[in-house]
Design a protein around this motif. Structure first.
Motif, short mmCIF file in Angstrom:
data_model
loop_
_atom_site.label_atom_id
_atom_site.label_comp_id
_atom_site.label_asym_id
_atom_site.label_seq_id
_atom_site.Cartn_x
_atom_site.Cartn_y
_atom_site.Cartn_z
N GLY A 74 -5.28 -7.96 10.32
CA GLY A 74 -6.11 -6.80 10.03
C GLY A 74 -5.34 -5.50 10.02
O GLY A 74 -5.46 -4.69 9.10
N LYS A 75 -4.49 -5.33 11.01
CA LYS A 75 -3.77 -4.07 11.13
C LYS A 75 -2.81 -3.87 9.96
O LYS A 75 -2.71 -2.79 9.37
N GLN A 76 -2.12 -4.96 9.63
CA GLN A 76 -1.18 -4.88 8.51
C GLN A 76 -1.93 -4.55 7.23
O GLN A 76 -1.53 -3.68 6.47
N GLU A 77 -3.02 -5.25 7.04
CA GLU A 77 -3.75 -5.06 5.80
C GLU A 77 -4.19 -3.61 5.66
O GLU A 77 -4.04 -3.00 4.60
N ASN A 78 -4.66 -3.05 6.76
CA ASN A 78 -5.14 -1.67 6.69
C ASN A 78 -4.02 -0.72 6.34
O ASN A 78 -4.19 0.20 5.54
N PHE A 79 -2.88 -0.96 6.95
CA PHE A 79 -1.76 -0.04 6.73
C PHE A 79 -1.28 -0.11 5.28
O PHE A 79 -1.14 0.89 4.58
N ILE A 80 -1.07 -1.34 4.82
CA ILE A 80 -0.54 -1.52 3.47
C ILE A 80 -1.56 -1.07 2.44
O ILE A 80 -1.22 -0.51 1.40
N PHE A 81 -2.80 -1.30 2.76
CA PHE A 81 -3.86 -0.83 1.85
C PHE A 81 -3.69 0.64 1.54
O PHE A 81 -3.74 1.07 0.39
N TRP A 82 -3.45 1.41 2.57
CA TRP A 82 -3.35 2.86 2.32
C TRP A 82 -2.09 3.21 1.56
O TRP A 82 -2.10 4.14 0.75
N LEU A 83 -1.03 2.48 1.79
CA LEU A 83 0.18 2.74 1.01
C LEU A 83 -0.12 2.60 -0.47
O LEU A 83 0.25 3.44 -1.29
N PHE A 84 -0.81 1.52 -0.80
CA PHE A 84 -1.16 1.31 -2.19
C PHE A 84 -2.16 2.36 -2.64
O PHE A 84 -2.02 2.95 -3.71
N PHE A 85 -3.15 2.57 -1.83
CA PHE A 85 -4.23 3.43 -2.30
C PHE A 85 -3.74 4.84 -2.57
O PHE A 85 -4.14 5.47 -3.55
N ILE A 86 -2.87 5.33 -1.71
CA ILE A 86 -2.40 6.70 -1.93
C ILE A 86 -1.66 6.80 -3.25
O ILE A 86 -1.85 7.75 -4.02
N ALA A 87 -0.87 5.78 -3.54
CA ALA A 87 -0.17 5.79 -4.83
C ALA A 87 -1.17 5.87 -5.97
O ALA A 87 -1.01 6.67 -6.90
N PHE A 88 -2.19 5.05 -5.89
CA PHE A 88 -3.16 5.03 -6.98
C PHE A 88 -4.00 6.29 -6.98
O PHE A 88 -4.38 6.81 -8.03
N ALA A 89 -4.30 6.77 -5.79
CA ALA A 89 -5.13 7.97 -5.70
C ALA A 89 -4.43 9.16 -6.31
O ALA A 89 -5.06 10.00 -6.96
N ILE A 90 -3.13 9.22 -6.11
CA ILE A 90 -2.40 10.34 -6.71
C ILE A 90 -2.42 10.20 -8.22
O ILE A 90 -2.56 11.17 -8.95
N LYS A 91 -2.31 9.00 -8.68
CA LYS A 91 -2.24 8.79 -10.12
C LYS A 91 -3.58 9.08 -10.78
O LYS A 91 -3.61 9.57 -11.91
N MET A 92 -4.67 8.77 -10.08
CA MET A 92 -5.96 8.84 -10.79
C MET A 92 -6.35 10.23 -11.27
O MET A 92 -6.73 10.34 -12.42
N PRO A 93 -6.38 11.27 -10.59
CA PRO A 93 -6.17 11.49 -9.18
C PRO A 93 -7.51 11.66 -8.46
O PRO A 93 -8.46 12.15 -9.03
N ILE A 94 -7.50 11.29 -7.21
CA ILE A 94 -8.69 11.42 -6.38
C ILE A 94 -8.52 12.62 -5.47
O ILE A 94 -7.44 12.87 -4.95
N PHE A 95 -9.60 13.36 -5.30
CA PHE A 95 -9.61 14.43 -4.31
C PHE A 95 -9.16 13.85 -2.97
O PHE A 95 -9.60 12.78 -2.61
N PRO A 96 -8.31 14.46 -2.21
CA PRO A 96 -7.65 15.74 -2.41
C PRO A 96 -6.21 15.61 -2.92
O PRO A 96 -5.38 16.43 -2.58
N PHE A 97 -5.95 14.58 -3.68
CA PHE A 97 -4.57 14.39 -4.17
C PHE A 97 -4.43 14.90 -5.61
O PHE A 97 -3.53 14.49 -6.32
N HIS A 98 -5.32 15.76 -6.02
CA HIS A 98 -5.44 16.02 -7.45
C HIS A 98 -4.73 17.28 -7.91
O HIS A 98 -4.73 17.56 -9.10
N THR A 99 -4.17 18.06 -6.99
CA THR A 99 -3.82 19.41 -7.43
C THR A 99 -2.69 19.45 -8.44
O THR A 99 -2.49 20.48 -9.07
N TRP A 100 -1.96 18.37 -8.59
CA TRP A 100 -0.93 18.40 -9.63
C TRP A 100 -1.56 18.40 -11.00
O TRP A 100 -0.98 18.88 -11.97
N GLN A 101 -2.75 17.85 -11.08
CA GLN A 101 -3.26 17.47 -12.38
C GLN A 101 -3.66 18.63 -13.29
O GLN A 101 -3.19 18.69 -14.43
#
Lengths: 111, 462, 477, 641, 167
Positions: free
Chosen positions: C196-223
């Motif tokens: 569980g712990k690993q999954e949660n951690f790695i999940f966020w690593l992936f999600f942040i990458a995707f969130a920046i790309k999409m971008p999702i608030f609050p990772f959007h200011t580059w866009q």
């Protein structure tokens, strides 16, 4: 003679060498302090070599254990001699250009 | 053994080549031919076809890993000489001596890839270092070069002192200079912390090795020396010599880290983070490209230290790839840097207009250093990270590392920006079409290794 | 073989176009290349060669990575979007003159290759490769041909997204060492078992990458900055297709790989997305620049898609699928209009615009159609997607759906603001001498408008196309 | 026959396409011919459908699958039944008349704008037909949003004028607020039942909990509020008078605004099962009726008066729906369509004659210039005021009677509203047609009756306004004479079953109520005429209540203060503070931090060998110390990671 | 206390005192002379440890050749107490303190080292330090490093030429 004595002695000499490197500004003196450090190392090496030799003599009277330490000292001296020749050449070159051997003067390169 | 003997002999040959001919370019050609000979000799040895049979009494131990690295170092030097040979000739009057010193350095490199005892380590490092002190000061009229040389020399000999103290303490604890003894001490049932003397020795040895590979906080010589040395020799120092330092580092600490227990990893991670931090952060605001590259080399060292941290097969493969990727790219960047009139970032403004090939290849090299996929640098970083992940337990360290990798993009891309996006008339000197072609080939190599890293690694496995 | 062609054709033609010195020739060459790619994409979508839809070759045997490509429904659809967009973009900018156009078109085609690779990759390392390959050309495109502040803005964009993708790389590595067969293959990733712990951690690593790309608030200011400063053709690629990379990646690489974490964190992410929707919509209301307005509007739409993904019900996911395509089409149209306005009138500020409907009625009509699609009016394509997504969101939580619904209203506010300020009112100095849009652009916009309507009236083929992906993902749960 | 139902919306769609694409090449007469012709064609089909339904009952025709997603399926289907066929007749019938009227009214426009106008109008009819014909809530929603769009386009038809654009935008956005409610209701239905088709929903209603039903009906009613201009979403409608007058007649009187009533009538079973919602509907309807009526008392723009009157009448319809008088509400929709369209068209005729003067204070005495307009307008006024036997009387009476049955208070207030209606309508009538002409001489010189295309619809609508009421003669007068109720009974059968038979009032009581209200209304009319007959133009500012009424209770100002301005402020805050300084500031701050760190760390590189070595020595000391304390460090690291 | 002990303590004290004097002497020439004294003391230790060869080499190479070289350079540059640059007081203090810390931590490590307890150095006896034995080892087991160190000298030689020669 307990080995600790030699260790303490050599560490002290070594540290004096370090302190010298840290406190002096004359490049030659600094370099001399490095040589002092090397000599402390040499002495400790010989002491250790004799220590190991002493231990080994207990099992075999003709043991040559410990000789590698002294050989190492020989090589350190060789290297030190080579270093000195190069180092002094560099210092002289420096002196030729700046008429100074002050290491604080070496501050064109920074940040 | 071939590499050590042949390089030493060829060094002597180079020394005398200055007497036979005064034409500088023919000296360079001699060097190129000699390097090819050296490479062949090393390859013969690697593939077990022919070698000098010398009884080393266990002082040296040759393995494929080491010999393969020799080939890498020799090839890198070859490329380096091809690209920057003209500039070596321009540095001073002692061209043949410079080449001789380079060969001696290669001899030191070969020793460092095969040492099997602390004595050979020490001698190897000295053979590696002393020519460098000289090469750093080769530009005798230049105060910066003088200063760099003296700084390098003072700090280098100080670190030699530290290293020797480390070696002695280890000797005192184990009674031997061989690496194996060091490895066996904890395995022999001694409590890990029993041998305090040995620990002290390892710590000091570690510190001095950190100095050699410019890991923080022993890195201070690097920016000043790289900056002050004649650029053409900085290129050599920053690449081949540095990678060799890492090979030695890894050889040394490959299997005797247990003596330090878990502390080892803590210590190493501190060093890694400090190195990455100082290298990357300080590089950000540099105005001189050369100095930026010096800091970047510190940053790259931070990544290479991961190989030490993870200490597994992947790490060893990776460090080879890293050496290739990093050396090739840096040699290329320096080769271009040397041709620039102005070493500042502004000096590169508009290079893409005046010299598109230079700008393009330089971009490839920079992308490789930044670790962008499709360049060799990516797989280099990839292997480093992968090895740590494989070793397990330090994911946070990897995350920190990638954050710094992202920061590194900042200063690498600043150069790309200057070349491509900024107006200006970058001035260059002495660019021949051969030079451009060589750069292009180098760029192609980097991309090739970036797409098929197995080209490098398979030859490691045969 | 088809996916290989989809990548190779733009890649090779892109490389070739660097060496074409003639402006006209390079434009024609690029159009030709993109049309061929489009034809191949059609063969994939219509399943002409069912045996050729995947490809698998050895690449890095020691690493456990294979050059594996596949096209499922979602992949086909996004490849189609990419393949459709490029010819349209090229046609729309045919009249624009870029300095060093060979470089421009070459980089555009390279980015297309990268995008195709991302959408077809069936191996994590291959995926990561193309993920970056798509980014680099865009970086150069924006930095060389962009607006005044391009260098700093693009730089921020690049470092931001690069940081994200590096985090993802760490995640990929971690997963790789936890696969049963030490492989980067998608299938192996799907069968991974983490604590569980690993999954949660790695999940966020992936999600942040995707969130920046999409971008999702609050990772959007580059866009918004990046969209504003980029040359419009690149902006079209970025906002039409590249943002879909993030969404695509969430569907392909996040949900099935981290089934537990993506349920556990769904709440946070959905709430974040919904906040982002409303937030971006509010900001869009106050924008005075067409490009920035469209940028923020895009953030709001992407927020909805992200929220709908994490509801993890079929309806929501089906909505996301077709909305990926539809949003691409719509936003492409909007950017083309924005580009036309900027090219013709030299300004994007509302304050300098007005009364364009008198001078260029055709443009006005097409802008209105695109805007209506942007606010998801029924019988435009976006309605279908938003309907399904909101439906999914509603099934997840009624209050979140209601809150997200506010953005429907706000979307109308800012879109109508834009229409009013650009098209209506009396002409001003800049628009006094405006002329009607000409052949190419008119044609492109009409094609887009027709697509908008057709897909809005008869969306079923699109829904069917991606059904397999949706089912596969949810079965994996 | 009912298979041909797709023709009904198809004709206007074709008209839209032809007029829209050919607006530059077609002549004006061609455009008007096509524009009106397609609606006529639709009307003819609608009539056929109407009789078909009357004979054969309802049917559902599925064209294709619109959305077939997991778990649900939304067909693109039309439902032809009593309710929709009735609305079809109203829409296409009145729509045709208005198209005809428009062809003359818009004659001054340039050809391409003329074409644009007709294409919008056709598109509007198309959307309205979709709304009415749809066999499920999604198709209804398509039409629902479609008419919103068309109203936006038509209100902002003269797009050079930014005030008109604002009005159009306001209409669209307010509608969107309602639409959101509608949409949520649709999701709710889909979520609970997996279907949105009327037949399936009403058949499976037992699967819904009472909370669901209340929620769904409330949300649907929110949609109705927006579309049918009820409190609090009514303010767009008066502003929407910015559009051309025939548009006002079509959208704001006859068709679009009644969509909400249609929708609730369509979902009557749901509402009947949600008494709470019904009460809300009734109360809001009644409040709107009164509020709008009070505002109408003091408006001076001829169209504004009619607009508020519309809002008020819509309120009555919702009152009817709220008290369960579905037939009454639909009946009122129909009669209202006749007389309010007539009023608007009449007003348009006046405005046409007065050269776009809309202020009734500057009119007067138009009786002699515009005889047909005058007569028809008067008839419409009588109809809306509720004088028997005009149509308005019957429909309004039906609603009020039902309201009395529910709660006498509703009735009393309702009658009060009716009195106000009578007053303001006749104020309008008097100021416009009676007394002396108060406009300029030039205007007076040009006064003339409108062409036949305009007067013809007036006459037809006047006839309908007068006699339309006889479709729904109350039971008191004649047993089973309420033919409309009979016709619509299948639609409301479900509700009837639940509420049971109406508790009929005693016939005498009903007579008394009718009588009293009629007398009161007549008195009101008298007061209005006498008071305004001698009206002279004065520009004094109104004071007190009149001023409040003239400013529409300051509701727009209230909305601005409570919703619009705060929203703008929040948006500005987000844009300038949160975005710039907050989030982007954080991102840039990270960059600046790196820069700052860089400048500081650079200082470490002092250039002094001594310092370098000092740090190295200290580092080695630290190494040893770390090694000494590794346990503590490990524990610490474990704790924070 | 045996003679060996006395000699040990005397030589140690001499070495440490001379080493300190190297640091504190202002005149570089004095520093050199004090350093030579340190070397002598260390050579004394070597003799005490029966490492005769190293004792001799130390005297010849270090005290003789190397230090003369230093002295020569210093004389050449005409350095004396007046020209000798002095560090700032605080810097000196920092240097001494950090050097002291370094000593302290190492000493504390040694004090705790269990494997060094009860080990002693073989004084005066033992023949590994004899030239014969060392020479045998050097030219048999250690011939490879011996040969390789010639490379070191070669490069030092080349270096001296490159650096020292006037252009």
């Amino acid at each position: 003679m307990p080995i600790q004595y030699y260790i303490y002695l050599c560490l002290t000499l070594f540290s004096i060498g370090i302190i010298g490197v840290l406190t002096r500004r004359n490049a030659i003196i600094v370099f001399m302090c490095v040589e002092l450090m090397l000599n402390a190392v040499n002495l400790l090496l010989v002491a250790f070599s004799k220590m190991h030799h002493g231990v080994a003599l207990g099992s075999s009277a003709t043991s040559m254990v410990g000789i590698e330490g002294q050989i190492f000292v020989f090589f350190i001296m060789v290297v030190a001699a080579a270093e000195v020749s190069v180092g002094l050449a560099i210092i002289v070159m420096m002196y030729r250009n700046t008429h100074s051997v002050d290491i604080n003067f070496l501050n064109r390169l920074k940040n | 053994m071939n590499a050590i003997i042949v390089s030493a002999l060829l060094g002597v040959v180079m020394m005398f080549s200055g007497i036979i001919t005064t034409k500088r370019s023919s000296i360079t050609y001699t060097a190129i031919i000699s390097l090819l000979v050296l490479l062949v000799a090393n390859l013969l040895n690697t593939y077990g076809i022919w070698e000098f049979h010398v009884n080393t009494h266990g002082m040296l131990q040759f393995d494929k890993f080491g010999m393969f690295f020799n080939s890498i170092a020799i090839t890198a030097t070859l490329i380096y000489v091809i690209l920057s040979g003209k500039d070596i000739e321009k540095t001073g009057i002692h061209v043949s001596e410079y080449y001789a010193l380079i060969f001696f350095v290669l001899c030191g490199v070969s020793i460092l890839t095969s040492f099997n005892g602390l004595l050979m380590l020490f001698i190897g490092i000295e053979i590696l270092s002393i020519p460098l002190y000289i090469l750093t000061g080769a530009d005798k009229r230049n105060l910066k070069s003088n200063e760099a040389s003296l700084k390098y020399f003072l700090m280098g000999s100080f670190s030699t002192g530290i290293m020797l103290m480390g070696i002695v303490l280890i000797y005192g604890a184990t009674g031997s200079f061989a690496l194996g003894v060091l490895h066996d001490a904890p395995a022999a049932g001694l409590p890990v912390k029993a041998s305090f003397i040995e620990v002290a020795g390892i710590l000091l040895l570690f510190a001095s090795m950190c100095f050699k590979v410019s890991a923080a906080p022993f890195h201070f010589w690097t920016p000043d020396v790289y900056d002050g040395a004649p650029s053409v020799f900085t290129s050599f120092m920053a690449t081949i010599v540095k990678s060799a330092g890492f090979i030695a580092f890894i050889r040394l600490f490959e299997s005797n880290t247990q003596a330090l227990g878990p502390t080892w990893k803590i210590l190493l991670s501190f060093v890694i983070i400090a190195t990455l931090l100082i290298g990357n952060i300080t590089a950000v605001f540099q105005q001189s490209v050369k100095r930026m590259l010096a800091y970047s080399s510190i940053a790259q060292a931070g990544f290479m230290l991961f190989a030490l941290y993870s200490n597994n097969d992947l790490a060893k493969e990776g460090i080879l790839l890293y050496a290739v990727a990093y050396s090739l790219a840096t040699i290329g960047i320096f080769a271009i840097l040397i041709k620039m009139k102005d070493y500042t970032f502004d000096g590169y403004n508009g290079l893409a207009k005046s010299e598109p090939v230079l700008a393009f290849t330089n971009t490839i090299f920079l992308l490789s250093l930044a670790g962008i996929p499709l360049t060799a640098g990516f797989f280099a970083k990839y292997y480093m990270l992968a090895s740590v992940v494989k070793a397990g337990g330090a994911l946070w360290l990897v995350v920190v590392a990638v954050v710094f990798a992202a920061i590194s993009v900042y200063y690498y891309f600043r150069l790309i920006q200057a070349m491509y996006f900024k107006e200006g008339d970058a001035e260059t000197t002495g660019i021949s079409s051969g030079f451009k072609n060589a750069l292009l080939i180098l760029a192609v190599l980097i991309i090739l290794f970036g797409v098929f890293p197995s080209l490098v690694l398979n030859s490691f496995y045969f | 073989m088809i996916p290989v062609l989809l990548i190779l054709i733009p890649l090779l033609t892109g490389l070739v176009s660097f060496f074409i010195k003639n402006d006209k020739a390079v434009k024609t060459w690029s159009v030709l290349s993109s049309v061929i790619t489009l034809l191949i994409a059609f063969t994939a979508v219509f399943n002409c060669y069912p045996g050729q839809l995947s490809y698998d070759a050895a690449w890095l045997p020691t690493l456990g990575s294979r050059f594996a490509l596949m096209t499922d429904g979602m992949g086909k659809m996004l490849c189609l979007l990419t393949a459709v967009s490029f010819p349209l973009i090229f046609a729309a900018i045919f009249k624009n003159n870029y300095k060093q156009s060979s470089g421009f078109y070459g980089l555009m085609l390279l980015s297309q290759a990268g995008l195709m690779g991302v959408f077809t990759a069936a191996d994590a390392l291959v995926f990561y490769f193309f993920w970056e390959l798509a980014l680099i050309p865009v970086y150069f495109l924006c930095s060389i041909w962009g607006g005044e502040k391009r260098i700093a803005v693009t730089f921020k964009f690049f470092i931001y997204t690069f940081l994200g993708s590096l985090l993802m790389l760490v995640g990929i590595l971690f997963l790789y060492f936890h696969t049963n067969d030490h492989s980067f293959a998608l299938k192996s990733f799907y069968h991974i078992h983490l604590s569980g712990k690993q999954e949660n951690f790695i999940f966020w690593l992936f999600f942040i990458a995707f969130a920046i790309k999409m971008p999702i608030f609050p990772f959007h200011t580059w866009q918004p900055d990046a969209y504003e400063q980029s040359p419009t053709a690149t902006t079209m690629v970025m906002s039409g297709i590249m943002v879909k990379m993030g969404i695509f990646a969430v569907v392909r690489w996040l949900l099935p790989v981290f089934p537990n974490a993506s349920v556990q964190f769904a709440n946070i992410i959905i709430i974040l997305s919904v906040i982002g929707m409303i937030y971006a919509s509010l900001i869009a209301i106050r924008q005075d620049d067409i490009k920035r307005l469209i940028a923020y509007s895009s953030i709001a739409h992407i927020g909805l898609m992200c929220a709908a993904i994490f509801t993890q019900n079929k309806t929501g996911l089906e909505g996301v699928m077709i909305q990926m395509f539809n949003h691409g089409i719509n936003v492409l149209g909007l950017w083309i209009v924005a580009d036309v306005i900027e090219q013709k009138l030299g300004t994007r500020k509302f304050i300098d615009l007005g009364g364009l409907a008198q001078k260029a009625p055709v443009l006005a009509i097409l802008l209105v159609v695109m805007s209506l699609a942007n606010i998801a009016l029924p019988l435009t394509n976006a309605f279908i997607g938003e309907f399904l997504m909101f439906n999914g969101l509603f099934q997840y939580n009624i209050w979140i759906a209601a809150a997200a619904g506010i953005s429907i209203i706000l979307a109308a506010v800012y879109t109508l603001n834009m229409i009013q300020k650009v098209l209506y009112g009396n002409t001003v100095a800049a628009t006094e001498n405006a002329v009607e849009i000409s052949g190419n652009i008119q044609l492109v916009l009409v094609i887009l408008a027709i697509t908008v309507i057709v897909l809005g009236v008869y969306p079923q083929p699109m829904i069917d196309l991606t059904k397999d992906t949706v089912n596969a993902i949810l079965v994996n749960h | 026959m009912s298979k041909l139902v797709y023709l009904v919306p198809l004709f206007p769609l074709l008209g839209f396409l032809i007029n829209g694409l050919g607006r530059k090449s077609l002549s004006k007469s061609m455009i008007s011919l096509i524009g009106s012709g397609v609606i006529l064609a639709s009307f003819i089909v609608s009539v056929m459908l109407f009789f078909d339904v009357k004979a054969n009952g309802a049917s559902v025709i599925t064209l294709f699958d619109f959305i077939k997603a997991d778990g649900f399926q939304i067909p693109f289907a039309f439902q032809v039944d009593q309710l929709s066929s009735l609305f079809l007749l109203i829409i296409t019938g009145v729509g045709f008349l208005i198209h005809l009227y428009s062809s003359a009214y818009m004659q001054d426009e340039e050809p391409q704008h003329y074409g644009r106008y007709f294409s919008y109008l056709n598109l509007f009819v198309f959307s309205m037909l979709l709304l009415v014909l749809g066999a499920n809530y999604v198709i209804m929603f398509i039409g629902w949003e479609g008419v919103g769009l068309c109203s936006y386009l038509l209100i902002g038809f003269w797009f050079k004028n930014n005030d008109y654009n604002y009005a159009a935008k306001k209409a669209f956005i307010m509608n969107r607020i309602g639409d959101l409610g509608f949409l949520l209701a649709v999701f709710w239905l889909l979520f609970r039942l997996g279907t949105v088709s009327y037949g399936d929903v009403f058949a499976n209603i037992s699967k819904l909990s009472s909370f669901d039903i209340t929620g769904i009906t409330m949300l649907l009613f929110v949609g109705a509020m927006g579309k049918s201009a009820q409190i609090p979403l009514y303010t767009w409608l008066p502003d929407a008078m910015a559009g051309p007058t025939p548009v006002s007649a079509l959208i704001l009187a006859a068709t679009m605004v009644t969509a909400g009533i249609y929708m609730i009538a369509r979902s009557n079973i749901l509402y009947t099962m949600a008494p709470a919602t019904q009460t809300v509907v009734a109360v809001i309807g009644l409040s709107t009726a009164i509020l709008a009526a009070t505002i109408a008392l003091q408006q001076n723009d001829i169209k504004k008066v009619l607009a508020y009157s519309t809002v008020s009448q819509l309120g009555y319809m919702f009152l009817g729906l709220g008290v369960g008088a579905y037939t009454g509400a639909v009946f009122h929709v129909m009669t209202h369509a006749f007389f309010k369209a007539l009023l608007f068209l009449g007003a348009g005729s006046v405005i046409h004659a007065m050269h776009h003067e809309q202020d009734i204070r500057k009119m007067g005495g138009l009786k002699k210039y515009l005889p047909i307009t005058h007569i028809t307008f008067l008839l419409a006024c009588l109809a809306i005021a509720g004088i028997p036997p005009f149509s308005g009387f019957f429909s309004k009476d039906e609603i009020l009677t039902a309201a009395f049955g529910k709660n006498p208070l509703y009735y009393i207030i309702g009658v009060g509203g009716a009195l106000m209606t009578a007053f303001y309508m006749f104020r309008l009538y008097t100021l416009t047609f009676l007394g002396n002409f108060r406009g300029t001489h030039e205007q007076e010189h040009h006064l003339h009756e409108s062409p036949w295309q305009m007067t013809f619809p007036l006459i037809i609508l006047a006839i309908l306004s007068v006699f339309g009421g006889f479709l729904g003669i109350p039971e008191v007068f004649a047993k089973d004479a309420h033919s409309l109720e009979h016709f619509l009974s299948p639609i409301f059968a479900g509700s009837e079953k639940i509420t049971g038979e109406h508790a009929h009032l005693a016939a005498s009581q009903e007579y008394i109520m009718m009588g009293v209200s009629t007398i009161l209304i007549a008195i009101m009319i008298g007061i209005a005429i006498s008071r305004y007959k001698k009206y002279q133009l004065n520009t004094d500012e109104n004071t007190g209540l009149s001023k409040v009424l003239e400013h529409k209770w300051y509701v727009d100002e209230l909305y601005n203060a409570v919703i619009v301005n705060p929203l703008n402020a929040i948006a500005g805050f987000c844009k300038n503070i949160i975005e710039k300084s907050g989030i982007d500031g954080l991102v840039n701050g990270a960059g600046r931090l790196v820069g700052y760190g860089s400048r500081q760390l650079r200082l470490l590189q002092s250039g002094q060998v001594g310092n370098y070595i000092l740090i190295m020595v200290l580092a080695m000391v630290v190494f040893v110390l770390v090694w000494f304390n590794d346990n503590a460090i490990m524990n610490f690291l474990n704790k924070i990671l | 206390m045996s003679t060996t002990d006395i000699l040990f303590y005397f030589l140690s004290a001499l070495a440490i005192f001379s080493a300190i004097m190297v640091l504190v002497s202002r005149n570089p020439v004095h520093s050199v002379l004090w350093l030579i004294l340190v070397f002598f003391a260390i050579s004394g230790h070597y003799i005490l440890l029966n490492a005769q060869f190293l004792a001799i080499v130390n005297l010849i190479v270090y005290a003789g050749a190397i230090m003369v070289l230093f002295l020569f350079v210093i004389m050449l540059m005409n350095l004396n107490a007046e020209t000798e640059p002095q560090k700032h007081m605080w810097m000196k203090l920092a240097g001494v303190i950090s050097g002291g810390c370094f000593l302290m931590v190492l000493v504390s490590l040694v004090r705790q080292a269990t494997d060094m307890q009860n080990k002693s150095v073989l004084m005066k006896t033992g023949d590994i330090g004899l030239i014969k034995n060392l020479g045998k080892a050097l030219f048999s087991d250690y011939v490879v490093p011996f040969e390789i160190s010639s490379v070191l000298f070669l490069s030092a030689m080349v270096g001296a030429v490159v650096i020292g020669k006037k252009d």
